[in-house]
Motif scaffolding. Structure first.
Motif, mmCIF file in Angstrom:
data_model
loop_
_atom_site.group_PDB
_atom_site.id
_atom_site.type_symbol
_atom_site.label_atom_id
_atom_site.label_comp_id
_atom_site.label_asym_id
_atom_site.label_seq_id
_atom_site.Cartn_x
_atom_site.Cartn_y
_atom_site.Cartn_z
ATOM 1 N N ALA A 75 8.986 42.645 8.000
ATOM 2 C CA ALA A 75 8.471 42.946 6.659
ATOM 3 C C ALA A 75 8.753 41.810 5.689
ATOM 4 C CB ALA A 75 9.095 44.236 6.143
ATOM 5 N N ALA A 76 9.749 40.962 6.001
ATOM 6 C CA ALA A 76 10.104 39.882 5.083
ATOM 7 C C ALA A 76 9.088 38.756 5.125
ATOM 8 C CB ALA A 76 11.486 39.342 5.438
ATOM 9 N N ARG A 77 8.283 38.697 6.195
ATOM 10 C CA ARG A 77 7.289 37.630 6.304
ATOM 11 C C ARG A 77 5.947 38.121 5.808
ATOM 12 N NH1 ARG A 77 9.374 33.682 9.598
ATOM 13 N NH2 ARG A 77 10.947 34.360 11.095
ATOM 14 N N THR A 113 9.139 31.108 5.239
ATOM 15 C CA THR A 113 8.838 32.418 5.825
ATOM 16 C C THR A 113 7.804 32.313 6.941
ATOM 17 O OG1 THR A 113 7.062 32.924 4.256
ATOM 18 C CG2 THR A 113 9.283 33.579 3.626
ATOM 19 N N TYR A 114 7.321 31.087 7.196
ATOM 20 C CA TYR A 114 6.377 30.917 8.298
ATOM 21 C C TYR A 114 7.135 30.924 9.620
ATOM 22 C CZ TYR A 114 3.188 28.700 11.539
ATOM 23 O OH TYR A 114 2.439 28.428 12.636
ATOM 24 N N ASP A 115 6.679 31.775 10.535
ATOM 25 C CA ASP A 115 7.290 31.860 11.864
ATOM 26 C C ASP A 115 6.647 30.789 12.741
ATOM 27 O OD1 ASP A 115 8.156 32.432 14.361
ATOM 28 O OD2 ASP A 115 7.538 34.535 14.355
ATOM 29 N N LYS A 116 7.465 29.811 13.162
ATOM 30 C CA LYS A 116 6.919 28.646 13.861
ATOM 31 C C LYS A 116 6.200 29.011 15.150
ATOM 32 C CE LYS A 116 10.153 25.295 12.011
ATOM 33 N NZ LYS A 116 11.314 24.447 12.271
ATOM 34 N N SER A 117 6.508 30.167 15.693
ATOM 35 C CA SER A 117 5.867 30.509 16.960
ATOM 36 C C SER A 117 4.579 31.308 16.737
ATOM 37 C CB SER A 117 6.834 31.324 17.827
ATOM 38 O OG SER A 117 7.184 32.510 17.141
ATOM 39 N N ALA A 118 4.270 31.612 15.463
ATOM 40 C CA ALA A 118 3.098 32.447 15.186
ATOM 41 C C ALA A 118 1.937 31.569 14.721
ATOM 42 C CB ALA A 118 3.442 33.471 14.114
ATOM 43 N N VAL A 126 -1.255 32.232 6.140
ATOM 44 C CA VAL A 126 -1.924 31.729 4.936
ATOM 45 C C VAL A 126 -2.774 32.836 4.315
ATOM 46 C CG1 VAL A 126 -3.617 30.075 4.062
ATOM 47 C CG2 VAL A 126 -1.951 29.360 5.764
ATOM 48 N N TYR A 127 -3.507 33.547 5.153
ATOM 49 C CA TYR A 127 -4.386 34.603 4.649
ATOM 50 C C TYR A 127 -3.578 35.665 3.908
ATOM 51 C CZ TYR A 127 -7.408 38.671 4.559
ATOM 52 O OH TYR A 127 -8.096 39.775 4.148
ATOM 53 N N ALA A 128 -2.433 36.061 4.496
ATOM 54 C CA ALA A 128 -1.616 37.113 3.871
ATOM 55 C C ALA A 128 -1.148 36.677 2.486
ATOM 56 C CB ALA A 128 -0.426 37.443 4.771
ATOM 57 N N ILE A 129 -0.750 35.414 2.365
ATOM 58 C CA ILE A 129 -0.265 34.925 1.073
ATOM 59 C C ILE A 129 -1.416 34.815 0.080
ATOM 60 C CG2 ILE A 129 0.781 32.936 -0.105
ATOM 61 C CD1 ILE A 129 2.624 32.612 2.201
ATOM 62 N N ALA A 130 -2.573 34.313 0.538
ATOM 63 C CA ALA A 130 -3.733 34.185 -0.349
ATOM 64 C C ALA A 130 -4.166 35.557 -0.856
ATOM 65 C CB ALA A 130 -4.884 33.509 0.399
ATOM 66 N N ARG A 131 -4.184 36.523 0.047
ATOM 67 C CA ARG A 131 -4.610 37.873 -0.318
ATOM 68 C C ARG A 131 -3.619 38.485 -1.311
ATOM 69 N NH1 ARG A 131 -3.263 42.476 2.154
ATOM 70 N NH2 ARG A 131 -4.627 44.285 1.843
ATOM 71 N N TYR A 132 -2.327 38.237 -1.056
ATOM 72 C CA TYR A 132 -1.302 38.762 -1.958
ATOM 73 C C TYR A 132 -1.470 38.171 -3.352
ATOM 74 C CZ TYR A 132 3.231 40.190 -3.681
ATOM 75 O OH TYR A 132 4.229 40.762 -4.424
ATOM 76 N N ARG A 133 -1.725 36.849 -3.416
ATOM 77 C CA ARG A 133 -1.910 36.195 -4.718
ATOM 78 C C ARG A 133 -3.134 36.763 -5.436
ATOM 79 N NH1 ARG A 133 2.508 34.466 -5.340
ATOM 80 N NH2 ARG A 133 2.158 36.172 -6.766
ATOM 81 N N LEU A 134 -4.201 37.043 -4.678
ATOM 82 C CA LEU A 134 -5.420 37.582 -5.284
ATOM 83 C C LEU A 134 -5.144 38.971 -5.864
ATOM 84 C CD1 LEU A 134 -8.489 37.353 -5.750
ATOM 85 C CD2 LEU A 134 -8.814 38.460 -3.540
ATOM 86 N N ILE A 135 -4.503 39.828 -5.073
ATOM 87 C CA ILE A 135 -4.220 41.186 -5.549
ATOM 88 C C ILE A 135 -3.309 41.132 -6.762
ATOM 89 C CG2 ILE A 135 -3.116 43.372 -4.929
ATOM 90 C CD1 ILE A 135 -3.982 42.813 -2.046
ATOM 91 N N ASP A 136 -2.304 40.263 -6.675
ATOM 92 C CA ASP A 136 -1.359 40.126 -7.777
ATOM 93 C C ASP A 136 -2.073 39.633 -9.039
ATOM 94 O OD1 ASP A 136 1.433 40.021 -8.730
ATOM 95 O OD2 ASP A 136 1.023 37.879 -8.910
ATOM 96 N N TYR A 137 -2.996 38.694 -8.845
ATOM 97 C CA TYR A 137 -3.759 38.160 -9.978
ATOM 98 C C TYR A 137 -4.585 39.263 -10.629
ATOM 99 C CZ TYR A 137 -7.579 35.798 -12.351
ATOM 100 O OH TYR A 137 -8.501 35.422 -13.279
ATOM 101 N N THR A 161 4.624 40.913 1.841
ATOM 102 C CA THR A 161 3.327 41.147 1.212
ATOM 103 C C THR A 161 3.056 42.638 1.018
ATOM 104 O OG1 THR A 161 2.381 40.755 3.394
ATOM 105 C CG2 THR A 161 2.130 39.016 1.774
ATOM 106 N N SER A 162 3.917 43.507 1.572
ATOM 107 C CA SER A 162 3.818 44.935 1.264
ATOM 108 C C SER A 162 5.144 45.380 0.671
ATOM 109 C CB SER A 162 3.520 45.766 2.507
ATOM 110 O OG SER A 162 2.669 45.080 3.361
ATOM 111 N N PRO A 163 5.343 45.166 -0.630
ATOM 112 C CA PRO A 163 6.655 45.420 -1.240
ATOM 113 C C PRO A 163 7.131 46.859 -1.063
ATOM 114 C CG PRO A 163 5.252 44.215 -2.750
ATOM 115 C CD PRO A 163 4.379 44.619 -1.604
#
Lengths: 213, 174
Positions: A81-83, B58-63, B69-80, A155-157
């Motif tokens: 959840a932290a990522r 917070t990026y998992d090097k094996s993922a 990137v998409y999750a962060i972009a989407r979060y920023r959009l919703i937050d905006y 991303t899901s607080p």
């Protein structure tokens, strides 16, 4: 501001990121929370009871097994959840199912014993203590876990807060169990899972506020 | 991304530049979909780039990189959208859309005024960021210029960027 200017600002003398940084931060917060919870237990309730018979020890082991497995499952989710990214709902449902099975087992155990003993089994002298102490002991671990999560990117607080509540509640229950084993298994299931659920609900509510970034 | 995480400036810049084109197209598309002008897209691109940078650990090097990137972009959009209390609060956020379907390299200026934001930092942080990030000095050079210890410089830059990422979101609408 031009985006290229920002990129050159961000990309100049970039600090290397330590590997496993996120995992170490979270685990350290959980460990610190657990230690604080234990200290609080020792300070407020005093030294753990001494063992008198075999049954108390058995119940203690069952109780610790229950709470520690919840801690372990919760920490595992916490790292997810932290990522940023979608949290798979499946494991959450699995925890819910296990709790449900435990509740059914508790009711089954109740029905297998004489109705006259139900009251004593469910409302032993400690039920109010469980209800108060577990969330109380969960306070410090919850604080430390939220503090760690704020450095990450959930991303899901709401979910992240709920999971933080689960881990904190389970740690609180662990601390309580270490002090005193409960009287019966149905008692344990009701009065441990109940307060932990309260912690989860409070965590979810606070998470949506505290974990924005 | 991996080289950038290890502190390679060139790779990090190249990655951010590339991502910015995808993000620009993504935000323009999303803003158009909910009936908002795409003028704010550049602000969102920059906010997201700062988030990607500040939270890169917070990026998992094996993922794979794209979901992160998409999750962060989407979060920023919703937050905006939440911050701007737009009429589209009920917009479906689960649209099966991808950041990486098209790119758009036509950058315009955003409404973010860096010098104004920098002036809100403490003097130490401002000086550290100015020396390291804007003037491109090395840590030891910056330490000499500002009279702070090298570790203090590093800490100030790190904290300053985090505070900047907050300030960017709390700035008055331009």
């Amino acid at each position: 501001m031009k985006t290229d200017d920002l990129i050159s600002l961000l990309g100049t003398h970039t600090e290397p990121v330590k590997s496993n940084h996120l995992r170490n931060t979270i685990l350290a917060a959980v460990a610190a929370g657990a230690a604080a919870s234990l200290c609080l237990m020792l300070l407020t309730l005093g030294a753990p009871e001494t063992f008198s018979g075999g049954e108390g020890l058995g119940l203690k082991i069952v109780g610790l097994g229950l709470t520690l497995s919840l801690v372990a499952a919760g920490v595992w989710f916490l790292l997810k959840a932290a990522r940023p990214g979608k949290i798979s709902r499946k494991p959450v449902i699995a925890i819910g199912l296990v709790s449900f099975v435990a509740l059914v087992a508790a009711i089954g155990l109740l029905f297998s014993s004489h109705p006259a003993t139900w009251g004593a089994m469910l409302f032993g002298p400690q039920w109010a203590a469980c209800l108060l102490c577990i969330p109380f002991f969960a306070l410090l671990p919850f604080t430390s876990i939220i503090w760690a999560l704020r450095k990450e990117a959930p991303t899901s607080p709401t979910w992240a807060g709920a999971i933080a509540g689960l881990v904190a509640g389970a740690l609180g229950a662990t601390a309580y169990t270490l002090h005193q084993a409960s009287m019966s298994i149905p008692f344990m299931i009701f009065w441990y899972l109940g307060p932990i659920l309260i912690c989860v609900a409070i965590g979810a509510m606070l998470g949506s506020r505290l974990l924005r970034w | 991304m991996l080289a950038g995480l290890d502190g390679d400036d060139r790779s990090h810049k190249a990655l951010l530049t590339k991502l910015s084109t995808y993000l620009r197209a993504y935000f323009k598309r999303q803003l158009a979909r909910i009936g908002q002008s795409s003028a704010e897209a550049e602000d969102l691109v920059q906010e997201t780039l700062i988030s990607l940078h500040v939270r890169r650990h917070t990026y998992d090097k094996s993922a794979p990189l794209t979901p992160w990137v998409y999750a962060i972009a989407r979060y920023r959009l919703i937050d905006y959208l939440r911050r701007n209390k737009s009429a589209s609060l009920n917009m479906p956020v689960e649209f099966a859309d991808d950041v990486f379907v098209e790119s758009d390299a036509t950058a315009v200026d955003s409404g973010i005024d860096l010098s104004k934001l920098l002036s809100k930092l403490t003097p130490k942080m401002r000086e550290a960021i100015q020396s390291i990030k804007v003037d491109g000095l090395s840590v030891s050079e910056a330490a000499k210029r500002t009279g702070m210890s090298p570790s203090m410089i590093k800490v100030s830059v790190h904290r300053g960027l985090k505070i900047l990422s907050l300030l960017v979101r709390e700035r008055e609408p331009s």
